[in-house]
Write a protein that holds these residues in place. Structure first.
Motif, PDB file in Angstrom:
ATOM      1  N   GLY A   1       0.770  -1.243   0.000  1.00  0.00           N
ATOM      2  CA  GLY A   1       0.000   0.000   0.000  1.00  0.00           C
ATOM      3  C   GLY A   1       0.800   1.292   0.000  1.00  0.00           C
ATOM      4  N   GLN A   2       2.093   1.218  -0.274  1.00  0.00           N
ATOM      5  CA  GLN A   2       2.886   2.458  -0.187  1.00  0.00           C
ATOM      6  C   GLN A   2       2.415   3.512  -1.181  1.00  0.00           C
ATOM      7  OE1 GLN A   2       7.119   1.995   0.019  1.00  0.00           O
ATOM      8  NE2 GLN A   2       6.995   0.395   1.554  1.00  0.00           N
ATOM      9  N   LEU A   3       2.045   3.041  -2.384  1.00  0.00           N
ATOM     10  CA  LEU A   3       1.607   4.000  -3.396  1.00  0.00           C
ATOM     11  C   LEU A   3       0.210   4.524  -3.074  1.00  0.00           C
ATOM     12  CD1 LEU A   3       3.408   4.882  -5.603  1.00  0.00           C
ATOM     13  CD2 LEU A   3       2.328   3.282  -7.142  1.00  0.00           C
ATOM     14  N   SER A   4      -0.668   3.637  -2.605  1.00  0.00           N
ATOM     15  CA  SER A   4      -2.015   4.078  -2.198  1.00  0.00           C
ATOM     16  C   SER A   4      -1.883   5.158  -1.142  1.00  0.00           C
ATOM     17  CB  SER A   4      -2.819   2.909  -1.605  1.00  0.00           C
ATOM     18  OG  SER A   4      -3.168   1.987  -2.596  1.00  0.00           O
ATOM     19  N   ILE A   5      -0.965   4.954  -0.200  1.00  0.00           N
ATOM     20  CA  ILE A   5      -0.764   5.929   0.875  1.00  0.00           C
ATOM     21  C   ILE A   5      -0.191   7.227   0.308  1.00  0.00           C
ATOM     22  CG2 ILE A   5       0.621   6.368   2.955  1.00  0.00           C
ATOM     23  CD1 ILE A   5       0.115   3.320   3.605  1.00  0.00           C
ATOM     24  N   TYR A   6       0.716   7.093  -0.633  1.00  0.00           N
ATOM     25  CA  TYR A   6       1.274   8.292  -1.295  1.00  0.00           C
ATOM     26  C   TYR A   6       0.142   9.087  -1.970  1.00  0.00           C
ATOM     27  CZ  TYR A   6       3.613  11.057  -4.897  1.00  0.00           C
ATOM     28  OH  TYR A   6       4.003  12.085  -5.719  1.00  0.00           O
ATOM     29  N   PHE A   7      -0.762   8.382  -2.690  1.00  0.00           N
ATOM     30  CA  PHE A   7      -1.855   9.082  -3.373  1.00  0.00           C
ATOM     31  C   PHE A   7      -2.795   9.755  -2.361  1.00  0.00           C
ATOM     32  CE2 PHE A   7      -1.358   5.681  -6.885  1.00  0.00           C
ATOM     33  CZ  PHE A   7      -0.404   6.434  -7.536  1.00  0.00           C
ATOM     34  N   ALA A   8      -2.897   9.163  -1.174  1.00  0.00           N
ATOM     35  CA  ALA A   8      -3.834   9.691  -0.172  1.00  0.00           C
ATOM     36  C   ALA A   8      -3.275  10.908   0.564  1.00  0.00           C
ATOM     37  CB  ALA A   8      -4.159   8.589   0.837  1.00  0.00           C
ATOM     38  N   LEU A   9      -1.965  10.913   0.793  1.00  0.00           N
ATOM     39  CA  LEU A   9      -1.355  11.949   1.639  1.00  0.00           C
ATOM     40  C   LEU A   9      -1.567  13.357   1.077  1.00  0.00           C
ATOM     41  CD1 LEU A   9       2.024  10.279   2.712  1.00  0.00           C
ATOM     42  CD2 LEU A   9       0.087  10.877   4.182  1.00  0.00           C
ATOM     43  N   GLY A  10      -2.056  14.234   1.937  1.00  0.00           N
ATOM     44  CA  GLY A  10      -2.231  15.635   1.556  1.00  0.00           C
ATOM     45  C   GLY A  10      -3.403  15.877   0.621  1.00  0.00           C
ATOM     46  N   THR A  11      -4.294  14.890   0.466  1.00  0.00           N
ATOM     47  CA  THR A  11      -5.454  15.077  -0.420  1.00  0.00           C
ATOM     48  C   THR A  11      -6.725  14.632   0.318  1.00  0.00           C
ATOM     49  OG1 THR A  11      -5.725  12.865  -1.399  1.00  0.00           O
ATOM     50  CG2 THR A  11      -3.992  14.247  -2.330  1.00  0.00           C
ATOM     51  N   ASN A  12      -7.876  14.978  -0.273  1.00  0.00           N
ATOM     52  CA  ASN A  12      -9.124  14.436   0.285  1.00  0.00           C
ATOM     53  C   ASN A  12      -9.694  13.369  -0.651  1.00  0.00           C
ATOM     54  OD1 ASN A  12      -9.928  16.007  -1.820  1.00  0.00           O
ATOM     55  ND2 ASN A  12     -11.532  17.109  -0.713  1.00  0.00           N
ATOM     56  N   ASN A  13      -8.797  12.768  -1.470  1.00  0.00           N
ATOM     57  CA  ASN A  13      -9.244  11.666  -2.317  1.00  0.00           C
ATOM     58  C   ASN A  13      -9.490  10.437  -1.461  1.00  0.00           C
ATOM     59  OD1 ASN A  13      -9.070  13.034  -4.791  1.00  0.00           O
ATOM     60  ND2 ASN A  13      -6.827  12.890  -4.680  1.00  0.00           N
ATOM     61  N   ARG A  14     -10.368   9.568  -1.979  1.00  0.00           N
ATOM     62  CA  ARG A  14     -10.655   8.322  -1.256  1.00  0.00           C
ATOM     63  C   ARG A  14      -9.959   7.193  -2.006  1.00  0.00           C
ATOM     64  NH1 ARG A  14     -14.435  11.950  -1.672  1.00  0.00           N
ATOM     65  NH2 ARG A  14     -14.949  11.251  -3.783  1.00  0.00           N
ATOM     66  N   ILE A  15      -8.988   6.550  -1.345  1.00  0.00           N
ATOM     67  CA  ILE A  15      -8.174   5.539  -2.027  1.00  0.00           C
ATOM     68  C   ILE A  15      -8.555   4.148  -1.525  1.00  0.00           C
ATOM     69  CG2 ILE A  15      -5.822   4.911  -2.713  1.00  0.00           C
ATOM     70  CD1 ILE A  15      -6.257   7.924  -2.992  1.00  0.00           C
ATOM     71  N   ILE A  16      -8.863   3.275  -2.479  1.00  0.00           N
ATOM     72  CA  ILE A  16      -9.128   1.880  -2.139  1.00  0.00           C
ATOM     73  C   ILE A  16      -7.959   1.060  -2.684  1.00  0.00           C
ATOM     74  CG2 ILE A  16     -10.744  -0.066  -2.369  1.00  0.00           C
ATOM     75  CD1 ILE A  16     -11.975   2.522  -1.086  1.00  0.00           C
ATOM     76  N   GLY A  17      -7.307   0.295  -1.811  1.00  0.00           N
ATOM     77  CA  GLY A  17      -6.228  -0.594  -2.251  1.00  0.00           C
ATOM     78  C   GLY A  17      -6.696  -2.026  -2.123  1.00  0.00           C
ATOM     79  N   LEU A  18      -6.661  -2.748  -3.259  1.00  0.00           N
ATOM     80  CA  LEU A  18      -7.112  -4.145  -3.233  1.00  0.00           C
ATOM     81  C   LEU A  18      -5.921  -5.071  -3.449  1.00  0.00           C
ATOM     82  CD1 LEU A  18     -10.196  -5.787  -4.758  1.00  0.00           C
ATOM     83  CD2 LEU A  18      -7.984  -6.526  -5.636  1.00  0.00           C
ATOM     84  N   ASP A  19      -5.842  -6.115  -2.652  1.00  0.00           N
ATOM     85  CA  ASP A  19      -4.765  -7.098  -2.832  1.00  0.00           C
ATOM     86  C   ASP A  19      -5.171  -8.401  -2.140  1.00  0.00           C
ATOM     87  OD1 ASP A  19      -1.561  -6.636  -3.678  1.00  0.00           O
ATOM     88  OD2 ASP A  19      -1.983  -8.441  -2.481  1.00  0.00           O
ATOM     89  N   PRO A  20      -4.817  -9.549  -2.744  1.00  0.00           N
ATOM     90  CA  PRO A  20      -5.189 -10.819  -2.103  1.00  0.00           C
ATOM     91  C   PRO A  20      -4.238 -11.227  -0.966  1.00  0.00           C
ATOM     92  CG  PRO A  20      -4.121 -11.244  -4.200  1.00  0.00           C
ATOM     93  CD  PRO A  20      -4.216  -9.757  -4.068  1.00  0.00           C
ATOM     94  N   THR A  21      -3.078 -10.547  -0.855  1.00  0.00           N
ATOM     95  CA  THR A  21      -2.093 -10.954   0.159  1.00  0.00           C
ATOM     96  C   THR A  21      -2.344 -10.201   1.462  1.00  0.00           C
ATOM     97  OG1 THR A  21      -0.520 -11.238  -1.662  1.00  0.00           O
ATOM     98  CG2 THR A  21       0.387 -11.300   0.581  1.00  0.00           C
ATOM     99  N   ILE A  22      -2.967 -10.861   2.421  1.00  0.00           N
ATOM    100  CA  ILE A  22      -3.344 -10.200   3.677  1.00  0.00           C
ATOM    101  C   ILE A  22      -2.116  -9.702   4.442  1.00  0.00           C
ATOM    102  CG2 ILE A  22      -3.526 -12.397   4.961  1.00  0.00           C
ATOM    103  CD1 ILE A  22      -5.683  -9.255   5.549  1.00  0.00           C
ATOM    104  N   ASP A  23      -1.013 -10.450   4.360  1.00  0.00           N
ATOM    105  CA  ASP A  23       0.205 -10.040   5.082  1.00  0.00           C
ATOM    106  C   ASP A  23       0.686  -8.668   4.598  1.00  0.00           C
ATOM    107  OD1 ASP A  23       1.025 -13.012   6.231  1.00  0.00           O
ATOM    108  OD2 ASP A  23       0.056 -13.003   4.274  1.00  0.00           O
ATOM    109  N   SER A  24       0.561  -8.405   3.291  1.00  0.00           N
ATOM    110  CA  SER A  24       0.957  -7.094   2.753  1.00  0.00           C
ATOM    111  C   SER A  24      -0.021  -6.022   3.222  1.00  0.00           C
ATOM    112  CB  SER A  24       0.964  -7.122   1.220  1.00  0.00           C
ATOM    113  OG  SER A  24       1.866  -8.082   0.748  1.00  0.00           O
ATOM    114  N   LEU A  25      -1.316  -6.347   3.152  1.00  0.00           N
ATOM    115  CA  LEU A  25      -2.322  -5.339   3.525  1.00  0.00           C
ATOM    116  C   LEU A  25      -2.254  -4.966   4.998  1.00  0.00           C
ATOM    117  CD1 LEU A  25      -5.541  -6.255   1.520  1.00  0.00           C
ATOM    118  CD2 LEU A  25      -3.781  -4.583   1.003  1.00  0.00           C
ATOM    119  N   LYS A  26      -1.868  -5.924   5.841  1.00  0.00           N
ATOM    120  CA  LYS A  26      -1.747  -5.601   7.270  1.00  0.00           C
ATOM    121  C   LYS A  26      -0.673  -4.533   7.470  1.00  0.00           C
ATOM    122  CE  LYS A  26      -3.448  -9.772   9.486  1.00  0.00           C
ATOM    123  NZ  LYS A  26      -3.065 -11.098   9.985  1.00  0.00           N
TER     124      LYS A  26
END
Ligand SMILES: C[S@@+](CC[C@H](N)C(=O)[O-])C[C@H]1O[C@@H](n2cnc3c(N)ncnc32)[C@H](O)[C@@H]1O
Length: 302
Positions: A83-108
């Motif tokens: 989620g590093q890029l999702s977080i980058y897109f979210a920082l400093g904006t009021n956009n709503r970012i959804i990050g989808l991934d099947p690997t739960i260990d990464s999403l945690k």
């Protein structure tokens, strides 16, 4: 308990703040088992909002994407990993970012980072793209880089994610190139004869970046030992766009002989078969080829 949200097509369980649908597909499970060992990209111990912003700003594509998105938009990252890029897109904006991934260990890791740094405009969904859990015609932008070539059926995955793109919405797809990945494949086959030490000698990314042991290991596994990997061409993606009512906007490498990448969301000429093959062949001798042969295509839904 199952919950509904506007960006979902159906109710999903929500465990520790992550929407969840159990992954059942055997190919996807192979991939999640792979990333469980080395979540990609990994976080350094001292990672914070500023380091994520700095990394994102150094990535020319991500920086342009973020600028182009603007504010108050719905963004989807398919295969967001940690989620590093999702977080980058979210920082400093009021956009709503959804990050989808099947690997739960990464999403945690993604969710922990967001919580720790009080980032409230990211939401993570633990699901397989093939399970088609996202609402149709919902997102303004979709980013899917380095993902589809690690699935059992990249075209089916593409048609699934495109359904959730709004009319006039933009999608960015990054895939391994059939011609441009030649150098990586050459090293891969050579390593089977000479051994893994050739990566230290000849992999430009390992030589160029000062990676720690864990990052080095994650890169080598991802590039040379992935259980599922396919290769694609610009013309193949153009045919996917045609079949799914998408207008070609631009690509890297260029589809034509225009090498100005300063505004990748500006409509470019699609070129000819000759220009497209020539530019994909040139990848072998450029940074694109030395970094693994990823090419990127941007489209707009008609
Ligand atoms: C090479 S990593 C890329 C991560 C991130 N996009 C990046 O560029 O750093 C590939 C990602 O694709 C995800 N992935 C693989 N199969 C998938 C599927 N069927 N549906 C959604 N994501 C998938 C993996 O879990 C992994 O996080």
């Amino acid at each position: 308990m199952q919950y509904f949200n506007a960006f979902l097509k159906r109710k999903l369980y929500n465990k520790d703040g992550i929407y969840n649908l159990e992954v059942t597909d055997s190919s996807t499970k192979k991939v999640t088992d792979f990333y469980k060992i080395t979540p990609f990209p990994n976080y350094k111990n001292d990672e914070n909002k500023q380091t994520i912003l700095d990394k994102g700003d150094k990535n020319l594509l991500a920086k342009q994407f973020k600028k182009f998105i603007g504010f108050n938009k719905d963004i989807l990252e398919v295969g967001c990993g940690t989620g590093q890029l999702s977080i980058y897109f979210a920082l400093g904006t009021n956009n709503r970012i959804i990050g989808l991934d099947p690997t739960i260990d990464s999403l945690k890791l993604a969710k922990n980072f967001s919580d720790k740094h009080r980032i409230t405009n990211t939401t993570f969904v633990n699901a397989d793209i093939f399970d088609d859990v996202l609402a149709d015609n919902y997102f303004d932008f979709i980013w899917c880089n380095g993902v589809l070539h690690h699935t059992k059926d990249p075209y089916l995955a593409f048609t699934t994610l495109i359904k959730s793109l709004k009319k006039n919405g933009y999608v960015l797809i990054g895939l391994y190139n059939k011609i441009g990945r030649f150098r990586t494949l050459f090293r891969k086959y050579l390593s089977r004869i000479i051994g893994k030490r050739i990566f230290d000698w000849f992999d430009p990314t390992l030589k160029k970046l000062k990676l720690d042991k864990e990052e080095k290991n994650a890169w080598i596994r991802d590039q040379y030992f992935h259980p599922i990997e396919s290769l694609h061409t610009l013309d193949e993606v153009l045919s996917w766009f045609d079949k799914n009512n998408l207008e070609f906007i631009s690509s890297i490498p260029s589809s034509d002989f225009d090498y100005n990448y300063k505004n990748i969301f500006e409509k470019k000429n699609v070129g000819t078969l000759y220009s497209r093959v020539f530019n994909q062949f040139s990848m072998i001798f450029s940074r694109l080829g030395s970094d693994g042969g990823l090419f990127v295509v941007i489209g707009k839904k008609k």
